[in-house]
Design a protein around this motif. Structure first.
Motif, PDB file in Angstrom:
ATOM      1  N   ASN A   1      45.015  32.072  39.007  1.00 52.96           N
ATOM      2  CA  ASN A   1      45.209  33.365  38.354  1.00 52.96           C
ATOM      3  C   ASN A   1      44.895  34.537  39.286  1.00 52.96           C
ATOM      4  O   ASN A   1      44.135  34.411  40.245  1.00 52.96           O
ATOM      5  CB  ASN A   1      44.319  33.479  37.117  1.00 52.96           C
ATOM      6  N   TYR A   2      45.491  35.662  38.957  1.00 46.85           N
ATOM      7  CA  TYR A   2      45.243  36.922  39.654  1.00 46.85           C
ATOM      8  C   TYR A   2      44.951  37.943  38.566  1.00 46.85           C
ATOM      9  O   TYR A   2      45.578  37.923  37.499  1.00 46.85           O
ATOM     10  CB  TYR A   2      46.464  37.331  40.478  1.00 46.85           C
TER      11      TYR A   2
ATOM     12  N   ASP B   1      44.217  42.119  37.519  1.00 50.84           N
ATOM     13  CA  ASP B   1      44.110  43.553  37.762  1.00 50.84           C
ATOM     14  C   ASP B   1      43.025  44.077  36.841  1.00 50.84           C
ATOM     15  O   ASP B   1      43.038  43.797  35.633  1.00 50.84           O
ATOM     16  CB  ASP B   1      45.418  44.275  37.439  1.00 50.84           C
TER      17      ASP B   1
ATOM     18  N   TRP C   1      53.040  44.355  28.967  1.00 47.61           N
ATOM     19  CA  TRP C   1      52.555  43.607  30.133  1.00 47.61           C
ATOM     20  C   TRP C   1      52.808  42.116  29.953  1.00 47.61           C
ATOM     21  O   TRP C   1      53.211  41.422  30.876  1.00 47.61           O
ATOM     22  CB  TRP C   1      51.067  43.874  30.378  1.00 47.61           C
TER      23      TRP C   1
ATOM     24  N   ALA D   1      52.253  38.782  32.142  1.00 47.76           N
ATOM     25  CA  ALA D   1      50.799  38.665  32.008  1.00 47.76           C
ATOM     26  C   ALA D   1      50.453  37.540  31.038  1.00 47.76           C
ATOM     27  O   ALA D   1      51.107  37.374  30.006  1.00 47.76           O
ATOM     28  CB  ALA D   1      50.199  39.976  31.510  1.00 47.76           C
TER      29      ALA D   1
ATOM     30  N   TYR E   1      45.804  40.251  28.207  1.00 45.58           N
ATOM     31  CA  TYR E   1      45.524  41.670  28.444  1.00 45.58           C
ATOM     32  C   TYR E   1      44.320  42.037  27.580  1.00 45.58           C
ATOM     33  O   TYR E   1      44.327  41.787  26.380  1.00 45.58           O
ATOM     34  CB  TYR E   1      46.740  42.502  28.032  1.00 45.58           C
TER      35      TYR E   1
ATOM     36  N   PHE F   1      47.132  37.382  35.260  1.00 45.78           N
ATOM     37  CA  PHE F   1      48.457  36.902  35.648  1.00 45.78           C
ATOM     38  C   PHE F   1      48.354  35.481  36.191  1.00 45.78           C
ATOM     39  O   PHE F   1      47.306  35.105  36.730  1.00 45.78           O
ATOM     40  CB  PHE F   1      49.048  37.803  36.741  1.00 45.78           C
TER      41      PHE F   1
ATOM     42  N   LYS G   1      49.539  36.175  42.024  1.00 40.21           N
ATOM     43  CA  LYS G   1      49.709  37.520  42.584  1.00 40.21           C
ATOM     44  C   LYS G   1      51.179  37.913  42.606  1.00 40.21           C
ATOM     45  O   LYS G   1      51.524  39.070  42.377  1.00 40.21           O
ATOM     46  CB  LYS G   1      49.110  37.596  43.986  1.00 40.21           C
TER      47      LYS G   1
ATOM     48  N   ARG H   1      52.086  39.160  39.258  1.00 37.71           N
ATOM     49  CA  ARG H   1      51.450  40.471  39.100  1.00 37.71           C
ATOM     50  C   ARG H   1      52.219  41.550  39.852  1.00 37.71           C
ATOM     51  O   ARG H   1      52.474  42.631  39.321  1.00 37.71           O
ATOM     52  CB  ARG H   1      50.014  40.381  39.590  1.00 37.71           C
TER      53      ARG H   1
ATOM     54  N   ASN I   1      53.879  44.766  38.131  1.00 39.02           N
ATOM     55  CA  ASN I   1      53.505  46.131  38.515  1.00 39.02           C
ATOM     56  C   ASN I   1      54.710  46.956  38.933  1.00 39.02           C
ATOM     57  O   ASN I   1      54.695  48.179  38.823  1.00 39.02           O
ATOM     58  CB  ASN I   1      52.457  46.107  39.627  1.00 39.02           C
TER      59      ASN I   1
ATOM     60  N   GLY J   1      43.133  45.019  42.240  1.00 42.95           N
ATOM     61  CA  GLY J   1      43.619  43.666  42.032  1.00 42.95           C
ATOM     62  C   GLY J   1      42.615  42.679  42.609  1.00 42.95           C
ATOM     63  O   GLY J   1      42.023  42.942  43.661  1.00 42.95           O
TER      64      GLY J   1
END
Length: 129
Positions: free
Chosen positions: A10-11, A13, A38, A43, A46, A81, A84, A87, A91, A124
């Motif tokens: 996972n990544y 923000d 998102w 995503a 959230y 996410f 990356k 993500r 973004n 991030g």
């Protein structure tokens, strides 16, 4: 809901910002809709939380960092996410999603400023443990 715990792939923000207390309910309605956008763009989850205990002796607080006023609260949130790459694509695409224009306009109205992006702290994050 996808399993987001203990995943090294996972990544995330993360973000922190102040809003005027009088607009908490207005912001909550918008944030719920933003969360869905998102998620529609990849995503896994959230989250947004409102500050409760924000000071600890010996460390710099969120309120100090954000220079919050007496009539403001701190919002802390993060978006999870699967990677990356997902993500980065989100973004890029979320700001262009037509649903965002209608949601963002009331937040940045100069006569009733709910959200001031210049006071937001963001970053991030890749997995550590």
């Amino acid at each position: 809901m996808p399993n987001i715990q203990n995943s090294q792939a996972n990544y995330i923000d993360g973000f922190v910002f102040p809003i005027p207390k009088q607009y908490i309910e207005d912001y909550k309605v918008i944030a719920q809709q933003v969360a869905e956008i998102w998620k529609a763009h990849g995503a896994l989850a959230y989250f947004e939380y409102i500050g409760d205990e924000l000071t600890l002796e010996g460390v710099k607080s969120f309120t100090e960092t954000l220079q919050t006023k007496d009539d403001e609260v701190v919002i802390f949130g993060w978006v999870v996410f699967p990677s990356k790459d997902v993500r980065d694509l989100a973004n890029k695409n979320v700001p262009e999603d037509p649903r965002m224009a209608d949601l963002v306009a009331p937040l940045i109205n100069p006569k009733r400023l709910i959200f001031d992006a210049s006071r937001m702290v963001y970053g991030g994050f890749k997995p550590l443990i």
